[in-house]
Design a protein around this motif. Structure first.
Motif, short mmCIF file in Angstrom:
data_model
loop_
_atom_site.label_atom_id
_atom_site.label_comp_id
_atom_site.label_asym_id
_atom_site.label_seq_id
_atom_site.Cartn_x
_atom_site.Cartn_y
_atom_site.Cartn_z
N THR A 129 0.84 -1.21 0.00
CA THR A 129 0.00 0.00 0.00
C THR A 129 0.87 1.26 0.00
OG1 THR A 129 -1.71 -1.19 1.24
CG2 THR A 129 -1.89 1.20 1.19
N ALA A 130 1.91 1.27 0.87
CA ALA A 130 2.80 2.43 0.96
C ALA A 130 3.54 2.66 -0.36
CB ALA A 130 3.80 2.22 2.09
N SER A 131 3.90 1.56 -1.04
CA SER A 131 4.66 1.69 -2.29
C SER A 131 3.83 2.31 -3.42
CB SER A 131 5.18 0.32 -2.74
OG SER A 131 4.11 -0.51 -3.14
N GLU A 132 2.50 2.27 -3.26
CA GLU A 132 1.62 2.84 -4.29
C GLU A 132 1.45 4.36 -4.15
OE1 GLU A 132 0.43 1.37 -6.91
OE2 GLU A 132 1.17 -0.62 -6.39
N PHE A 133 1.85 4.90 -2.99
CA PHE A 133 1.78 6.36 -2.80
C PHE A 133 3.02 7.02 -3.39
CE2 PHE A 133 -0.98 4.97 0.76
CZ PHE A 133 -2.11 5.75 0.47
N SER A 134 2.86 8.24 -3.85
CA SER A 134 4.03 8.99 -4.34
C SER A 134 4.83 9.50 -3.15
CB SER A 134 3.57 10.17 -5.21
OG SER A 134 2.70 11.01 -4.46
N GLY A 135 6.11 9.74 -3.37
CA GLY A 135 6.95 10.23 -2.29
C GLY A 135 7.72 9.11 -1.60
N ASN A 136 8.25 9.43 -0.43
CA ASN A 136 9.11 8.51 0.31
C ASN A 136 8.29 7.35 0.89
OD1 ASN A 136 10.46 7.54 2.93
ND2 ASN A 136 12.11 8.68 1.91
N GLU A 137 8.71 6.12 0.58
CA GLU A 137 7.97 4.93 1.03
C GLU A 137 8.02 4.77 2.55
OE1 GLU A 137 8.18 0.13 0.45
OE2 GLU A 137 8.66 1.35 -1.31
N ASP A 138 9.17 5.07 3.15
CA ASP A 138 9.30 4.93 4.60
C ASP A 138 8.36 5.88 5.33
OD1 ASP A 138 11.20 2.96 4.46
OD2 ASP A 138 12.89 4.36 4.43
N GLU A 139 8.26 7.11 4.81
CA GLU A 139 7.33 8.07 5.42
C GLU A 139 5.89 7.60 5.28
OE1 GLU A 139 7.74 12.08 4.05
OE2 GLU A 139 9.89 12.17 4.51
N ALA A 140 5.57 7.03 4.11
CA ALA A 140 4.21 6.52 3.88
C ALA A 140 3.87 5.39 4.85
CB ALA A 140 4.07 6.04 2.44
N ILE A 141 4.84 4.49 5.08
CA ILE A 141 4.63 3.38 6.04
C ILE A 141 4.40 3.95 7.43
CG2 ILE A 141 5.94 1.66 7.36
CD1 ILE A 141 5.07 0.17 5.16
N ASP A 142 5.24 4.90 7.85
CA ASP A 142 5.11 5.50 9.18
C ASP A 142 3.73 6.15 9.35
OD1 ASP A 142 7.63 4.69 9.85
OD2 ASP A 142 8.59 6.61 9.40
N ASN A 143 3.27 6.84 8.31
CA ASN A 143 1.96 7.49 8.37
C ASN A 143 0.83 6.47 8.45
OD1 ASN A 143 3.08 10.06 8.22
ND2 ASN A 143 2.97 10.14 5.98
N LEU A 144 0.95 5.39 7.69
CA LEU A 144 -0.06 4.33 7.74
C LEU A 144 -0.11 3.68 9.12
CD1 LEU A 144 0.46 2.48 4.30
CD2 LEU A 144 -1.61 3.65 5.06
N VAL A 145 1.07 3.42 9.70
CA VAL A 145 1.13 2.79 11.03
C VAL A 145 0.50 3.69 12.08
CG1 VAL A 145 2.70 2.06 12.89
CG2 VAL A 145 3.12 1.31 10.54
N ARG A 146 0.83 5.00 12.02
CA ARG A 146 0.23 5.95 12.98
C ARG A 146 -1.29 5.98 12.83
NH1 ARG A 146 4.99 9.12 12.51
NH2 ARG A 146 4.23 10.12 10.59
N PHE A 147 -1.75 5.99 11.58
CA PHE A 147 -3.19 6.04 11.30
C PHE A 147 -3.89 4.79 11.84
CE2 PHE A 147 -6.69 4.88 8.41
CZ PHE A 147 -7.54 5.96 8.64
N LEU A 148 -3.32 3.61 11.56
CA LEU A 148 -3.94 2.36 12.01
C LEU A 148 -3.87 2.19 13.52
CD1 LEU A 148 -2.74 -0.13 9.23
CD2 LEU A 148 -5.05 0.71 9.59
N THR A 149 -2.80 2.73 14.13
CA THR A 149 -2.66 2.65 15.58
C THR A 149 -3.76 3.44 16.29
OG1 THR A 149 -0.26 2.39 15.37
CG2 THR A 149 -1.09 3.04 17.54
#
Length: 525
Positions: A129-149
């Motif tokens: 999912t994170a890899s499908e977003f534009s921009g930095n993948e690590d930042e996208a993962i961190d944002n997804l984790v914060r959102f799901l948490t």
């Protein structure tokens, strides 16, 4: 090289009879000659940083999975996770989510049927999912984790319940890892976890439990191609259930649970009309209570048996199973499956060892004896070695059903075995003038899984042809073990080459060893 590997390499290089001044000269020579270039240093730092980053991400995603999996079920509902993710950034990531789901289901085809995410599949789903977003993948993962948490909240009571249940499930996994290659400790750990949970969270219900595994029906195929054999149960049911066989044409809902791949709960057995009662002496008026059947899935979500629970011994009206209990029992099934397949894997490794030794002995008469060990994991270096097979100079084998357990502090003369385990490298030594070659069998991450301790008596090395045969055997044994371990992975479908591997769908581990021998012979020709 790790520190233990470097030390072992140097130890093998200098041998046993070298003088201290020579060792000092060698040390000084290496210090003087070994130079690390700036490029090598940077590559090493990058590798360490990358491995650290991967480990931290894995830890973060495991913690997130546990928070969502509050009942310790061992899996998450794909659609539930996807529904929450679809609201990420106000729903702007729906396209990315759809593409990620598509990639995930192509990698795990069974997902479209079962709809369950294992911890590994959950991690891959978020990464996709994170890899499908534009921009930095690590930042996208961190944002997804914060959102799901922040998307899931658990009360203090739920957190305590979840923590206790995870501890009991971990006990099942530890029982499998420390059992040598026996299922008995795993069965005991399962029934203990069930009784502990009922006592703590089950409202003092009285339950009975049993585990049955699918087998091919060879004696009466007209009753169905497969049958269920009850191999373990709680003590109260043993006289009636243990070793019993359930056929598809008999009364019961177990095969329905197998076919559907989902739990079946019968809240009132007396009203159902299709329940098989093993204890025929039980009066009809006492055949009351709740009954639950849960399918046991392997890593690829194929059913291989069932876990059954009932409250027939509890005559209270409130003896039905609640949703949070059923979810936890799914977690017990998941933990049992992991334990069961871990033990099966070790049995297969031992079968490879037996087949390899059968091949080796006629070709290496100079070998005195071989002892085969499996590593039982522990914290840090507090692991144990389980002596599983002893082979004498005639090739006669003794397979230890109750393995002898070796601890480092109690076996100083066998310290070379622990050095071999630590370094995962071949270790040469002599004990009471008897020379030993300790050879590790690696797992897929090159950690030591088992050890061949080969004694060659007073001779310091084998004759050239025998040494060649030994090296060939060890190479093929390692290749066979690696394939067996590869089969255990979720996304890996087994490779079958020889016709014998297809017969009755039984993949005999020993045949894999001979297959690698045959393939090498073909390559040489």
């Amino acid at each position: 090289l790790t520190l233990p590997q470097f030390v072992q390499l140097m130890d093998n290089f200098v041998g046993e009879d070298i003088s201290l001044p020579t060792v000092k000269r060698l040390t000084a020579f290496i210090k003087e000659k070994y130079k690390q270039t700036e490029e090598e240093k940077m590559k090493l730092l990058e590798k360490v940083h990358r491995l650290s980053h991967v480990a931290q991400r894995k830890q973060l995603l495991e913690a997130l999975f546990e928070k969502w999996d509050s009942n310790a079920c061992g899996s998450l509902d794909l659609e539930e996770v996807a529904a929450v993710l679809s609201t990420f950034k106000g729903g702007k990531g729906k396209q990315a989510l759809m593409k990620a789901k598509e990639h995930l289901c192509s990698r795990y085809p069974q997902l479209s049927k079962v709809g369950k995410l294992s911890p590994k599949a959950f991690q891959i789903f978020l990464e996709l999912t994170a890899s499908e977003f534009s921009g930095n993948e690590d930042e996208a993962i961190d944002n997804l984790v914060r959102f799901l948490t922040t998307s899931v909240e658990r009360s203090g009571k739920e957190s305590l319940q979840s923590s206790a249940r995870r501890k009991w499930l971990q006990d099942i996994r530890q029982a499998a890892e420390s059992s040598g290659a026996s299922m008995e400790p795993v069965y005991k750990a399962v029934f203990k976890a069930l009784s502990q949970d009922v006592e703590a969270h089950g409202g003092d219900k009285r339950i009975s439990a049993y585990i049955a595994l699918l087998e091919e029906n060879q004696l009466s195929p007209e009753q169905g191609q497969v049958l269920l054999r009850y191999g373990a149960c709680s003590a109260d049911n043993a006289p009636y259930v243990l070793n019993q066989v359930l056929h598809r044409d008999m009364r019961g809902v177990s095969f329905a649970a197998i076919d559907q791949g989902k739990p079946i709960h019968v809240p009132r057995v007396q009203l159902h009309g299709n329940i098989h009662f093993w204890n025929s002496d039980r009066p009809v008026e006492e055949r009351k209570g709740s009954f639950l059947v849960l399918p046991l899935h392997d890593a690829r979500w194929r059913v291989f048996g069932i876990l059954g629970l009932d409250t027939l011994q509890d005559q209270s009206e409130k003896s039905i199973f609640l949703t949070h209990e059923i979810t936890f029992y799914e977690g017990v099934c998941h933990a049992f499956s992991k334990g069961y397949h871990h033990v099966c894997m070790r049995e297969n490794v031992l079968q490879v060892a037996v087949t390899a030794l059968d091949w080796l002995y006629p070709r290496t008469p100079s070998i005195h004896n071989v002892t085969t060990y499996l590593v039982a994991p522990g914290k840090d270096k507090n692991y144990a070695l389980c002596k599983m097979i002893t082979t004498d100079n005639t090739g006669q084998k003794e397979i230890h059903s109750s393995p002898v357990v070796l601890l480092r502090e109690e076996n100083l003369l066998r310290d070379y075995l622990f050095k071999c385990t630590d370094s995962s490298e071949v270790t040469l030594t002599s004990v009471y003038e008897e020379h030993h070659i300790a050879v590790p069998l690696h797992d897929l991450s090159r950690q030591t899984l088992g050890i061949f301790d080969i004694s060659i008596g007073q001779q310091k090395k084998l004759p050239p042809q025998e040494q060649k045969n030994l090296q060939k055997m060890l190479k093929m044994a390692q290749a066979a073990c690696s394939e067996i371990l590869q089969r255990c992975l979720e996304e890996t479908e087994p490779t079958q080459v020889l016709e014998a591997e297809h017969v009755a769908n039984v993949r005999h581990a020993g045949i894999v060893f001979h297959r690698f021998m045959l393939q090498e012979l073909r390559e040489c020709v």
